[in-house]
Design an enzyme around this catalytic site. Structure first.
Site, PDB file in Angstrom:
ATOM      1  N   ASP A  84       0.021  -7.455   1.787  1.00 31.09           N
ATOM      2  CA  ASP A  84       0.514  -6.068   1.784  1.00 31.09           C
ATOM      3  C   ASP A  84       2.041  -6.059   1.824  1.00 31.09           C
ATOM      4  OD1 ASP A  84       0.596  -3.376   1.812  1.00 31.09           O
ATOM      5  OD2 ASP A  84      -0.168  -3.117   3.851  1.00 31.09           O
ATOM      6  N   SER A  89       4.332   2.515   7.958  1.00 30.68           N
ATOM      7  CA  SER A  89       3.991   1.442   7.016  1.00 30.68           C
ATOM      8  C   SER A  89       5.178   1.088   6.134  1.00 30.68           C
ATOM      9  CB  SER A  89       2.860   1.891   6.099  1.00 30.68           C
ATOM     10  OG  SER A  89       1.660   1.844   6.790  1.00 30.68           O
ATOM     11  N   GLY A  90       5.292  -0.183   5.823  1.00 31.01           N
ATOM     12  CA  GLY A  90       6.357  -0.637   4.955  1.00 31.01           C
ATOM     13  C   GLY A  90       7.641  -0.938   5.711  1.00 31.01           C
ATOM     14  N   GLY A 103       2.752   6.387   8.537  1.00 28.66           N
ATOM     15  CA  GLY A 103       4.115   6.783   8.165  1.00 28.66           C
ATOM     16  C   GLY A 103       5.136   5.702   8.505  1.00 28.66           C
ATOM     17  N   HIS A 140       0.827  -1.220   0.000  1.00 27.85           N
ATOM     18  CA  HIS A 140       0.000   0.000   0.000  1.00 27.85           C
ATOM     19  C   HIS A 140       0.856   1.262   0.000  1.00 27.85           C
ATOM     20  CE1 HIS A 140       0.283   0.236   4.529  1.00 27.85           C
ATOM     21  NE2 HIS A 140       0.183   1.511   4.267  1.00 27.85           N
TER      22      HIS A 140
HETATM   23  C1  4AZ Z   1      -0.659   3.634   8.570  1.00 29.83           C
HETATM   24  O1  4AZ Z   1      -1.614   4.356   8.333  1.00 29.83           O
HETATM   25  C2  4AZ Z   1      -0.713   2.740   9.769  1.00 29.83           C
HETATM   26  N1  4AZ Z   1      -1.314   0.832  14.318  1.00 29.83           N
HETATM   27  C3  4AZ Z   1       0.331   1.883  10.040  1.00 29.83           C
HETATM   28  C4  4AZ Z   1       0.273   1.056  11.156  1.00 29.83           C
HETATM   29  C5  4AZ Z   1      -0.822   1.099  11.983  1.00 29.83           C
HETATM   30  C6  4AZ Z   1      -1.866   1.974  11.734  1.00 29.83           C
HETATM   31  C7  4AZ Z   1      -1.813   2.796  10.617  1.00 29.83           C
HETATM   32  C8  4AZ Z   1      -0.857   0.203  13.188  1.00 29.83           C
HETATM   33  O2  4AZ Z   1       0.344   3.634   7.875  1.00 29.83           O
END
Ligand code: 4AZ
Length: 822
Positions: free
Chosen positions: A679, A773-774, A771, A654
């Protein structure tokens, strides 16, 4: 008790040695002194005398001259001069003439103090600003070693010296009249070094530049680091930007990019509420990365500001860019006093959520209906952290409610105060140095007999929903909602008196804290629990037969059985033979006949020995050298990723899908439609990265690698530090635990698949967030870290009972190998 000297005597007695008779002869022989011996003796004696004389001469004659350079900066108001535009230009003749007058008067002032007069070298005027005219200067002293403190002291009473000089002057008619002297002398409470930042004195800059910018009402100026945005900022350079505004205006400095090396010891930007780098007037020191989506705006207290930037070795970071504008004094953004009335309302510090200006005092008086009392809750409380060593005193910036001072940064909604009458006064104070983002508060009129209508009142005065009392969670923040509880039938009654939700029973994690919830979990005495939850006799363990049906009774049987039947739980060597050891890869022992379990093991280690994420702390430099920050042009950081080889990164699918809002994403190799399912994405780099102390890969786990519930894992990232909050400037790290799949699936409404892995702290407070993520979920194993997961999604951030959800890397191990060869 025997005294040390007695013990020594005893030791002496026992250590006396008598020479044997034969040695006696040798001694007698040596005793016969020859002439040569006498000459040598005399020569040695003379040499010792000469050496001592030399030392004494050096000590008394030269050593006292070992001096250190000490620089002090200061500002002085000249009240009998009128500011001219030419004073902004240091090469103008007007500037030079006034600067000469200032430096010669400074010399007279220093001559009034014996300590200063002796060591004074000279002064230079750095700049002038309006008001009438303020001169900013640097004075240099050469101070003998050991005398620094005396000189610091003398400098800190500069104002007295100015008075003394004024009184004793045979004042010529055109002498400048000085007022408001401010040198970088040590304030009584100040603990920082008073002379200039020592990093500036110890670094030899190959270049230094000075820029000036005068803000105008109908114009927005801009300052930026050299080369921005096309090339990295230069190394070993010192830069200054003098910012001025018209009289009766203040300066607004608005960064849209701030991306420097993370270690402030190497490269930094400092913002001063002055035109010289007076440490007593520093507003903030910045380094590392700030997300462009979180506002980074500063306001001065007067009509000047100074931005400095110092860099050392070349490291290739983009730098910063900021807008410069002026705001009339007393404009709406800055006014903060007020009389508040009504049932409820809100108020905040000036410029919130941006940095408040230094030297500000605000006072709100709140009045509610007679018979009611006022309750104030601080939704955000982010005052400057500097000076927190003496946090009880709150001697720097503070908020004072009903005479009680609070300072520093406090968690959301944890600072609340209730008045005794229907009025309350709230004071906000910021001193001359270090600023913060301030506070945002709400007030309400409440009935003093029923301060928490239909709610539970914590000891710290917070009101929480009644259902949250005795539910196993620390909702008050100080546990008062979890004391003296009778557990319901839906709860585990821990022996230590706590109640914990029943679904935590037997999940492999000690949630009670005393092990009650992990007692009597399943199998009877004499039985073992298989990975598939079956119970088999302990006698079946390691008997060479798969009694569990999933092979788990034949794992970790001491000696590593090679050539066992391959199952989902056994490790497959390169030669396709399977071994029974759990997680044998890169553990330092050659377990496969062909040694393949120890191949490609240059991974998962940081080169340094070290002892956004919500609830985390700053990572050390190089601690997670596989952590990558993915940037989109003009937006900065968007996601994390992990290095798995010189050419390949793993991230979340994503993060690389083009949703139309964020452009210029590289085309990734994704597995599927990038949703929360699958993902994961691989990114191939244009060219290979060169590994260094700060750039190294993480270990990829084998497909069968076991990451059991309860394992402690690391989450890292530059994401938001609270739900809906701002990105972190410095890489954050936090420890969480892997959570049992079925517990997690229940908590997340059945959305968890076998390709996901849950990790978190179920009581809330620590989690990955937007932020992050990944980025990696790194699991330590031996002395290496394995990539257990990729930050994927969650229900908000750090909410209780809502773990973070990660893509389970083991499920994609074959795919990663197929696409990358790693
Ligand atoms: C995001 O939006 C996100 N609490 C990443 C991890 C989590 C929630 C949102 C886990 O990138």
């Amino acid at each position: 008790m025997s005294s040390p000297s007695c013990e020594m005597d005893k030791d002496w007695d026992t250590s006396v040695q008598f020479l044997p008779a034969s040695d006696n002869k040798k001694l007698e022989k040596k005793k016969g002194p020859g002439k040569v011996g006498a000459v040598i003796g005399v020569v040695i004696f003379l040499a010792v005398i000469a050496l001592m004389t030399g030392l004494l001469v050096w000590h008394f004659h030269f050593r006292k001259d070992v001096r250190v350079k000490r620089m002090y900066s200061g500002s002085i108001r000249i009240i009998n001069q009128v500011f001219e535009d030419a004073y902004e230009n240091s090469s103008s003749s007007e500037f030079k003439a006034l600067a000469n007058q200032v430096t010669s008067q400074l010399k007279v002032i220093y001559s009034k103090s014996p300590q200063l007069a002796k060591y004074y070298v000279g002064s230079t005027v750095q700049a002038f600003s309006e008001g009438s005219v303020i001169a900013y200067y640097l004075s240099e002293f050469r101070v003998p070693v050991g005398q620094e403190a005396a000189v610091d002291n003398a400098m800190s009473s500069m104002d007295k010296l100015v008075d003394k000089a004024r009184r004793s002057f045979h004042t010529p008619g055109n002498a400048l009249v000085f007022e408001d002297v401010m040198s970088s002398g040590r304030a009584k409470t100040q603990t920082t070094d008073i002379s200039l930042d020592t990093r500036l004195l110890s670094t030899s800059f190959s270049d230094s530049f000075k820029f000036s910018e005068h803000a105008r009402t109908d114009h927005i100026g801009q300052i930026q680091s050299p080369g921005f945005p096309d090339s990295p900022y230069p190394s070993n350079t010192f830069l200054q930007w003098e910012l001025r505004a018209d009289p009766n205006h203040v300066i607004k400095l608005e960064f849209d990019t701030m991306n420097l090396e993370a270690n402030c010891k190497n490269d930094f930007v400092k913002i001063y509420d002055s035109l010289v780098a007076i440490e007593r007037r520093i507003m903030e020191e910045l380094c590392g990365y700030y997300s462009p989506s979180s506002p980074l705006t500063f306001m001065s207290s007067g009509n000047v500001m100074l931005v400095t930037m110092a860099t050392n070795d070349k490291k290739n970071y983009p730098g910063f860019r900021a807008k410069v504008s002026q705001v009339p004094r007393g404009s709406k953004a800055l006014t903060c006093n007020g009389h508040l009335t009504g049932e409820r309302g809100t108020f905040s510090s000036p410029n919130f959520p941006n940095y408040y200006p230094p030297q500000t005092r605000c006072e709100w008086s709140i009045t509610v209906d007679p018979g009611k009392v006022v309750k104030v809750t601080f939704r955000k409380f982010l005052l400057s952290k500097s000076g927190l060593e003496n946090s009880k005193d709150c001697w720097k910036d503070y908020v004072e409610v009903n005479g009680k001072k609070v300072c520093g940064e406090q968690p959301d909604r944890t600072v609340t105060e209730t008045s005794k009458t229907n009025t309350m006064s709230v004071v906000f104070f910021s001193d001359a140095s270090y600023v913060g983002r301030g506070f945002d508060a709400e007030f309400e009129a409440i009935d003093s007999n029923d301060p928490c209508p239909d709610q539970f009142q914590c000891r710290n005065q917070r009101c929480i929903k009644k259902e949250l009392q005795c539910d196993g969670w620390n909702d008050c923040g100080e546990m008062s909602d979890e004391l003296n509880c009778k557990c319901s039938s839906k709860d585990i009654s821990c022996k230590n008196g706590l109640c914990k939700p029943m679904f935590w029973k037997c999940d492999g994690v000690d949630d009670c804290g005393d092990g009650t919830d992990e007692e009597n979990c399943g199998c009877q005495a004499g039985q073992m629990k298989c990975k598939n939850n079956k119970c088999v006799s302990e006698k079946n363990q390691c008997d060479g037969r798969d009694d569990c049906g999933d092979g788990s009774d034949e794992l970790n049987c001491g000696r590593v059985a090679s050539g066992v039947t391959c199952t989902d739980l056994t490790y497959r060597c390169k030669n396709n033979k399977c071994i029974s050891k759990v997680n044998p890869e890169c553990d330092g022992t050659r377990d496969c006949e062909d040694g393949s379990d120890e191949e490609n093991c240059d991974c998962g280690r940081s080169m340094f020995k070290t002892s956004r994420i919500v609830g985390g702390q700053d990572a050390d430099e190089g601690e997670f050298p596989w952590q990558v920050s993915l940037h989109v042009k003009n937006s900065g950081h968007v996601c994390g990723a992990s290095i798995i080889s010189p050419r390949w990164l793993v991230t979340a699918a994503h993060c690389v899908q083009d949703d139309g809002r964020t452009r210029s994403y590289p085309t990734p190799t994704t597995t599927n439609t990038p949703t929360t399912m699958n993902d994961i994405a691989l990114m191939e780099l244009d060219g290979p990265v060169t590994y260094s102390d700060h750039i190294r890969p993480v270990c990829l786990p084998a497909a069968q690698h076991d990451f059991p519930a309860g394992n402690t894992v690391w989450i890292t990232g530059w994401g938001a530090t609270r739900e809906g909050g701002f990105a972190a400037p410095v890489l954050q790290k936090a420890q969480v635990r892997i959570i049992n799949d079925s517990v997690c699936n229940n908590l997340m409404g059945g959305q968890i698949t076998s390709r996901m892995l849950c990790a978190g702290v179920l009581s809330g407070g620590i989690d990955a967030c937007q932020g992050d993520s990944g980025g990696p979920l790194s699991n330590p194993s031996g002395n290496r870290m394995f990539l257990a997961g990729v930050v994927s999604w969650g229900d908000g951030c750090a909410r209780r009972n809502k773990p973070g959800i990660y893509t389970r890397v083991t499920k994609f191990r074959g795919w990663i190998n197929e696409k990358t060869g790693v």
